[in-house]
Design a protein around this motif. Structure first.
Motif, PDB file in Angstrom:
ATOM      1  N   THR A 167       0.810  -1.216   0.000  1.00 37.39           N
ATOM      2  CA  THR A 167       0.000   0.000   0.000  1.00 37.39           C
ATOM      3  C   THR A 167       0.848   1.272   0.000  1.00 37.39           C
ATOM      4  O   THR A 167       0.387   2.320  -0.444  1.00 37.39           O
ATOM      5  CB  THR A 167      -0.961   0.014   1.212  1.00 37.39           C
ATOM      6  OG1 THR A 167      -0.199  -0.107   2.413  1.00 37.39           O
ATOM      7  CG2 THR A 167      -1.963  -1.119   1.123  1.00 37.39           C
ATOM      8  N   ASN A 168       2.094   1.190   0.459  1.00 34.55           N
ATOM      9  CA  ASN A 168       2.985   2.361   0.455  1.00 34.55           C
ATOM     10  C   ASN A 168       3.381   2.744  -0.963  1.00 34.55           C
ATOM     11  O   ASN A 168       3.478   3.927  -1.288  1.00 34.55           O
ATOM     12  CB  ASN A 168       4.237   2.097   1.291  1.00 34.55           C
ATOM     13  CG  ASN A 168       3.922   1.952   2.766  1.00 34.55           C
ATOM     14  OD1 ASN A 168       3.009   2.599   3.266  1.00 34.55           O
ATOM     15  ND2 ASN A 168       4.647   1.090   3.450  1.00 34.55           N
ATOM     16  N   LEU A 169       3.644   1.750  -1.792  1.00 34.80           N
ATOM     17  CA  LEU A 169       4.038   2.006  -3.180  1.00 34.80           C
ATOM     18  C   LEU A 169       2.872   1.890  -4.151  1.00 34.80           C
ATOM     19  O   LEU A 169       3.051   2.015  -5.360  1.00 34.80           O
ATOM     20  CB  LEU A 169       5.140   1.019  -3.598  1.00 34.80           C
ATOM     21  CG  LEU A 169       6.454   1.129  -2.832  1.00 34.80           C
ATOM     22  CD1 LEU A 169       7.408   0.029  -3.269  1.00 34.80           C
ATOM     23  CD2 LEU A 169       7.085   2.498  -3.033  1.00 34.80           C
ATOM     24  N   ASN A 170       1.682   1.632  -3.624  1.00 29.59           N
ATOM     25  CA  ASN A 170       0.492   1.445  -4.449  1.00 29.59           C
ATOM     26  C   ASN A 170       0.708   0.320  -5.471  1.00 29.59           C
ATOM     27  O   ASN A 170       0.333   0.434  -6.630  1.00 29.59           O
ATOM     28  CB  ASN A 170       0.105   2.756  -5.149  1.00 29.59           C
ATOM     29  CG  ASN A 170      -1.345   2.760  -5.564  1.00 29.59           C
ATOM     30  OD1 ASN A 170      -2.147   2.015  -5.020  1.00 29.59           O
ATOM     31  ND2 ASN A 170      -1.675   3.594  -6.540  1.00 29.59           N
ATOM     32  N   ASP A 171       1.350  -0.751  -5.034  1.00 24.96           N
ATOM     33  CA  ASP A 171       1.672  -1.886  -5.899  1.00 24.96           C
ATOM     34  C   ASP A 171       0.740  -3.056  -5.557  1.00 24.96           C
ATOM     35  O   ASP A 171       0.793  -3.593  -4.453  1.00 24.96           O
ATOM     36  CB  ASP A 171       3.127  -2.301  -5.700  1.00 24.96           C
ATOM     37  CG  ASP A 171       3.567  -3.417  -6.624  1.00 24.96           C
ATOM     38  OD1 ASP A 171       2.780  -3.823  -7.503  1.00 24.96           O
ATOM     39  OD2 ASP A 171       4.705  -3.892  -6.445  1.00 24.96           O
ATOM     40  N   LEU A 172      -0.085  -3.430  -6.499  1.00 24.53           N
ATOM     41  CA  LEU A 172      -1.021  -4.533  -6.284  1.00 24.53           C
ATOM     42  C   LEU A 172      -0.404  -5.896  -6.574  1.00 24.53           C
ATOM     43  O   LEU A 172      -1.070  -6.921  -6.434  1.00 24.53           O
ATOM     44  CB  LEU A 172      -2.269  -4.340  -7.150  1.00 24.53           C
ATOM     45  CG  LEU A 172      -3.073  -3.073  -6.866  1.00 24.53           C
ATOM     46  CD1 LEU A 172      -4.250  -2.973  -7.818  1.00 24.53           C
ATOM     47  CD2 LEU A 172      -3.536  -3.023  -5.424  1.00 24.53           C
ATOM     48  N   LYS A 173       0.858  -5.909  -6.992  1.00 31.90           N
ATOM     49  CA  LYS A 173       1.617  -7.133  -7.258  1.00 31.90           C
ATOM     50  C   LYS A 173       0.849  -8.078  -8.176  1.00 31.90           C
ATOM     51  O   LYS A 173       0.524  -7.705  -9.300  1.00 31.90           O
ATOM     52  CB  LYS A 173       2.045  -7.803  -5.959  1.00 31.90           C
ATOM     53  CG  LYS A 173       2.956  -6.932  -5.108  1.00 31.90           C
ATOM     54  CD  LYS A 173       3.393  -7.630  -3.851  1.00 31.90           C
ATOM     55  CE  LYS A 173       4.284  -6.699  -3.031  1.00 31.90           C
ATOM     56  NZ  LYS A 173       4.714  -7.295  -1.784  1.00 31.90           N
ATOM     57  N   GLN A 174       0.541  -9.289  -7.708  1.00 28.44           N
ATOM     58  CA  GLN A 174      -0.104 -10.286  -8.574  1.00 28.44           C
ATOM     59  C   GLN A 174      -1.589  -9.997  -8.806  1.00 28.44           C
ATOM     60  O   GLN A 174      -2.261 -10.719  -9.524  1.00 28.44           O
ATOM     61  CB  GLN A 174       0.054 -11.684  -7.993  1.00 28.44           C
ATOM     62  CG  GLN A 174      -0.593 -11.879  -6.637  1.00 28.44           C
ATOM     63  CD  GLN A 174      -0.297 -13.242  -6.060  1.00 28.44           C
ATOM     64  OE1 GLN A 174       0.433 -14.022  -6.640  1.00 28.44           O
ATOM     65  NE2 GLN A 174      -0.875 -13.530  -4.911  1.00 28.44           N
TER      66      GLN A 174
END
Length: 78
Positions: free
Chosen positions: A27-34
């Motif tokens: 959530t810090n990098l706004n990365d939803l990954k998979q």
């Protein structure tokens, strides 16, 4: 009595949702990954009223449904 297979090709809007644990995304990098693109991990719900038929066709339904020589009646829509 003959049987017919009717096929509608439909375009619609869907909502794709997934419940994930906090360690599965950043959530810090706004990365939803998979979870960046919806796939089988998501539940899909069609938004009512957004559907439209783009093409409809029907063909005689029998024992050999893969017979390309069968006449297929197509009704295209704009």
């Amino acid at each position: 009595m003959k049987k017919y297979k009717i096929t509608h090709l439909v375009s619609a809007e869907f909502e794709a949702t997934a419940i994930v644990n906090e360690d599965e995304i950043d959530t810090n990098l706004n990365d939803l990954k998979q979870y960046k693109k919806p796939d089988s991990k998501f539940n899909f719900t069609m938004i009512k009223g957004t559907e439209s038929i783009t093409r409809t066709y029907y063909e005689e339904h029998g024992t050999n449904t893969n017979d390309s020589s069968k006449k297929r009646i197509i009704n295209q829509r704009d």
